[in-house]
Design a protein around this motif. Structure first.
Motif, PDB file in Angstrom:
ATOM      1  N   THR A  37       6.857  -9.529  26.403  1.00 22.42           N
ATOM      2  CA  THR A  37       7.098  -9.585  25.134  1.00 22.42           C
ATOM      3  C   THR A  37       8.212 -10.908  24.879  1.00 22.42           C
ATOM      4  OG1 THR A  37       7.669  -7.432  24.806  1.00 22.42           O
ATOM      5  CG2 THR A  37       8.522  -8.630  23.499  1.00 22.42           C
ATOM      6  N   LEU A  38       7.956 -11.783  23.903  1.00 14.68           N
ATOM      7  CA  LEU A  38       8.578 -13.456  23.143  1.00 14.68           C
ATOM      8  C   LEU A  38       8.474 -13.198  22.052  1.00 14.68           C
ATOM      9  CD1 LEU A  38       5.739 -15.412  24.995  1.00 14.68           C
ATOM     10  CD2 LEU A  38       7.250 -15.036  25.905  1.00 14.68           C
ATOM     11  N   ARG A  39      10.139 -13.893  22.026  1.00 17.89           N
ATOM     12  CA  ARG A  39      10.886 -13.765  20.942  1.00 17.89           C
ATOM     13  C   ARG A  39       9.675 -15.242  19.815  1.00 17.89           C
ATOM     14  NH1 ARG A  39      15.070 -11.359  18.474  1.00 17.89           N
ATOM     15  NH2 ARG A  39      15.534 -10.660  21.148  1.00 17.89           N
ATOM     16  N   ILE A  40       9.777 -15.290  18.933  1.00 22.40           N
ATOM     17  CA  ILE A  40       9.091 -16.995  19.053  1.00 22.40           C
ATOM     18  C   ILE A  40       9.736 -17.166  17.197  1.00 22.40           C
ATOM     19  CG2 ILE A  40       6.770 -17.714  17.701  1.00 22.40           C
ATOM     20  CD1 ILE A  40       6.746 -17.101  20.813  1.00 22.40           C
ATOM     21  N   SER A  41      10.210 -18.661  17.365  1.00 27.64           N
ATOM     22  CA  SER A  41      10.714 -18.413  16.045  1.00 27.64           C
ATOM     23  C   SER A  41      10.010 -20.151  15.052  1.00 27.64           C
ATOM     24  CB  SER A  41      12.435 -19.413  16.844  1.00 27.64           C
ATOM     25  OG  SER A  41      11.816 -20.227  17.458  1.00 27.64           O
ATOM     26  N   ASN A  42      10.287 -19.895  14.002  1.00 25.79           N
ATOM     27  CA  ASN A  42      10.552 -21.023  13.164  1.00 25.79           C
ATOM     28  C   ASN A  42       8.985 -21.439  12.927  1.00 25.79           C
ATOM     29  OD1 ASN A  42      13.038 -21.751  12.639  1.00 25.79           O
ATOM     30  ND2 ASN A  42      13.687 -22.116  14.775  1.00 25.79           N
ATOM     31  N   LEU A  43       7.935 -20.609  12.562  1.00 26.87           N
ATOM     32  CA  LEU A  43       6.761 -20.939  12.724  1.00 26.87           C
ATOM     33  C   LEU A  43       6.568 -21.687  11.831  1.00 26.87           C
ATOM     34  CD1 LEU A  43       4.903 -17.238  13.574  1.00 26.87           C
ATOM     35  CD2 LEU A  43       5.166 -19.280  14.480  1.00 26.87           C
ATOM     36  N   ASP A  44       6.864 -21.347  10.693  1.00 29.77           N
ATOM     37  CA  ASP A  44       6.945 -22.331   9.788  1.00 29.77           C
ATOM     38  C   ASP A  44       7.320 -24.022   9.493  1.00 29.77           C
ATOM     39  OD1 ASP A  44       5.362 -21.055   8.452  1.00 29.77           O
ATOM     40  OD2 ASP A  44       6.857 -20.000   6.761  1.00 29.77           O
ATOM     41  N   LYS A  45       8.215 -24.030  10.620  1.00 32.05           N
ATOM     42  CA  LYS A  45       8.641 -25.846  10.603  1.00 32.05           C
ATOM     43  C   LYS A  45       7.827 -26.342  11.288  1.00 32.05           C
ATOM     44  CE  LYS A  45      12.387 -27.726  13.610  1.00 32.05           C
ATOM     45  NZ  LYS A  45      13.789 -27.584  14.838  1.00 32.05           N
ATOM     46  N   VAL A  46       7.819 -27.874  10.515  1.00 29.77           N
ATOM     47  CA  VAL A  46       6.533 -28.746  10.187  1.00 29.77           C
ATOM     48  C   VAL A  46       7.271 -29.869  11.821  1.00 29.77           C
ATOM     49  CG1 VAL A  46       5.893 -31.211   9.531  1.00 29.77           C
ATOM     50  CG2 VAL A  46       6.293 -29.296   8.116  1.00 29.77           C
ATOM     51  N   LEU A  47       6.164 -29.894  12.652  1.00 29.71           N
ATOM     52  CA  LEU A  47       6.512 -30.640  14.060  1.00 29.71           C
ATOM     53  C   LEU A  47       5.622 -31.919  13.617  1.00 29.71           C
ATOM     54  CD1 LEU A  47       5.821 -28.223  16.725  1.00 29.71           C
ATOM     55  CD2 LEU A  47       7.856 -28.884  15.788  1.00 29.71           C
ATOM     56  N   TYR A  48       5.043 -31.998  12.871  1.00 30.93           N
ATOM     57  CA  TYR A  48       4.055 -33.418  12.796  1.00 30.93           C
ATOM     58  C   TYR A  48       4.357 -33.901  11.263  1.00 30.93           C
ATOM     59  CZ  TYR A  48       2.042 -33.210  17.156  1.00 30.93           C
ATOM     60  OH  TYR A  48       1.633 -33.135  18.664  1.00 30.93           O
ATOM     61  N   PRO A  49       4.945 -34.648  10.645  1.00 28.43           N
ATOM     62  CA  PRO A  49       5.236 -34.817   8.849  1.00 28.43           C
ATOM     63  C   PRO A  49       3.809 -34.988   8.209  1.00 28.43           C
ATOM     64  CG  PRO A  49       7.821 -34.972  10.777  1.00 28.43           C
ATOM     65  CD  PRO A  49       6.144 -34.619  11.213  1.00 28.43           C
ATOM     66  N   ARG A  50       3.620 -36.411   9.386  1.00 31.88           N
ATOM     67  CA  ARG A  50       2.621 -36.954   8.441  1.00 31.88           C
ATOM     68  C   ARG A  50       1.399 -35.640   8.437  1.00 31.88           C
ATOM     69  NH1 ARG A  50       0.774 -41.962   8.863  1.00 31.88           N
ATOM     70  NH2 ARG A  50      -1.011 -42.996   7.352  1.00 31.88           N
ATOM     71  N   THR A  51       0.626 -35.495   8.880  1.00 31.60           N
ATOM     72  CA  THR A  51      -0.099 -34.223   8.645  1.00 31.60           C
ATOM     73  C   THR A  51       0.987 -33.028   8.073  1.00 31.60           C
ATOM     74  OG1 THR A  51      -0.439 -33.659  10.802  1.00 31.60           O
ATOM     75  CG2 THR A  51      -1.557 -34.952  10.056  1.00 31.60           C
ATOM     76  N   GLY A  52       1.647 -32.759   8.243  1.00 27.00           N
ATOM     77  CA  GLY A  52       2.597 -31.517   7.830  1.00 27.00           C
ATOM     78  C   GLY A  52       2.007 -30.358   8.923  1.00 27.00           C
ATOM     79  N   THR A  53       1.240 -30.691  10.175  1.00 30.31           N
ATOM     80  CA  THR A  53       1.239 -29.164  10.824  1.00 30.31           C
ATOM     81  C   THR A  53       2.982 -29.276  11.340  1.00 30.31           C
ATOM     82  OG1 THR A  53      -0.694 -30.957  12.188  1.00 30.31           O
ATOM     83  CG2 THR A  53       0.174 -29.726  13.408  1.00 30.31           C
ATOM     84  N   THR A  54       3.054 -27.554  11.502  1.00 31.84           N
ATOM     85  CA  THR A  54       3.531 -26.630  11.468  1.00 31.84           C
ATOM     86  C   THR A  54       3.689 -26.261  12.845  1.00 31.84           C
ATOM     87  OG1 THR A  54       2.172 -24.143  11.404  1.00 31.84           O
ATOM     88  CG2 THR A  54       3.412 -26.164   9.276  1.00 31.84           C
TER      89      THR A  54
END
Length: 304
Positions: free
Chosen positions: A14-31
């Motif tokens: 069981t893992l606690r996953i957070s901030n799935l919508d957070k953009v990690l690559y702003p140039r491409t909008g990759t979340t």
């Protein structure tokens, strides 16, 4: 929703996953969600190459346009089920280990299952770097089982020049009965790996890689340098032999890079390298979506 957390089951963990919508690559909008999805899909291909290897991570908590940091030790809060290895070191980041008799050690995670991989990626560990040695069943580092040479171009040289030099390195390794496997770095250059016929002390594999680099520097001084000094790399391809040292790491094949775009260290064919040597646009770095397509089409090009 920003800050939202989800509890997910990953192979019984069981893992606690957070901030799935957070953009990690702003140039491409990759979340972050897309990054987690990439690693989940590539895991069957990636995990065999991480097996038994201590993993150093580079983390970008605020995305690739923010600050990053290297992390060797397993962080506070590491789940009890994560496999770790205590590796002797004299480095300043060592953790004091009573079990190791009071000597300085680093406590690395070993990423041998999807749950551990997902846990690390959720910590924004975009890059996974590994040594050229593995950990034995006794938990101790073994001798190197492979050799790597990093082809790093000095401007204005680029991937095109690296491809031409890679063909020369391949032939030099072949003279030593070593079969080279090319991998784009996901950054500017190429990495060439060769499985060793028997395990070799890191000092010996480093010396072998340096010998190859210096032979090519002597034969092609306008194309190749084996010298660390950055001022001498302009327009040449630096053959970095030093990453075979026991304490050094190289980005793992199939790992993302923390660059402007979500490029991946991608295994390629020698035909693709030859095309890149002929045509300045014949080979480019690959994005994570392209890598998944390549695996579907060609399988694991890095497999022995």
């Amino acid at each position: 929703m920003a800050g939202q957390e989800l509890l997910v089951d990953v192979e019984g963990r069981t893992l606690r996953i957070s901030n799935l919508d957070k953009v990690l690559y702003p140039r491409t909008g990759t979340t972050k969600g897309e990054v987690l999805n990439y690693y989940a899909q590539v895991a069957p291909t990636l995990l065999p190459h991480l097996k038994d290897r201590a993993v150093t991570r580079i983390r970008w908590p605020h995305g690739v346009q923010g600050d990053s940091f290297f992390e060797k030790n397993a962080p506070a809060g590491t789940p009890s089920w994560v496999r770790t290895a205590r590796v002797p070191t004299t480095g300043s980041r060592a953790a004091r280990s009573v079990e190791a008799g009071g000597g300085d050690t680093l406590v690395f995670p070993i990423v041998d299952d999807l749950a551990t991989l997902t846990w690390l990626v959720n910590l924004a560990a975009l890059e996974l770097h590994v040594h050229q040695w593995t950990v034995g069943r006794n938990g101790r580092p073994r001798n190197a089982d492979r050799l790597v040479i990093d082809l790093d171009p000095g401007e204005p040289a680029g991937l095109h020049e690296c491809c031409g030099v890679a063909l020369l390195v391949r032939d030099k390794l072949a003279e030593r009965d070593l079969v080279a496997k090319p991998v784009t770095s996901g950054s500017k250059g190429l990495h060439l790996y060769a499985d060793l016929p028997g395990r070799m002390p890191s000092d010996d594999s480093t010396a072998l890689a340096k010998e190859v680099a210096e032979e090519l520097q002597a034969a092609h001084p306008k194309l190749v340098t084996a010298t660390m000094t950055k001022a001498k790399r302009g327009g040449k391809v630096f053959l970095d032999w030093s990453q075979n040292a026991g304490s050094k790491t190289t980005i793992s094949p199939y790992s993302l890079r923390g660059r402007e775009r979500p490029y991946v260290a991608t295994p390629v064919t020698w035909d693709e390298v030859a095309e890149g040597a002929e045509d300045p646009l014949g080979l480019e770095q690959f994005r994570f979506d392209e890598v998944l397509e390549r695996i579907a089409d060609h399988g694991d090009l890095f497999a022995s």
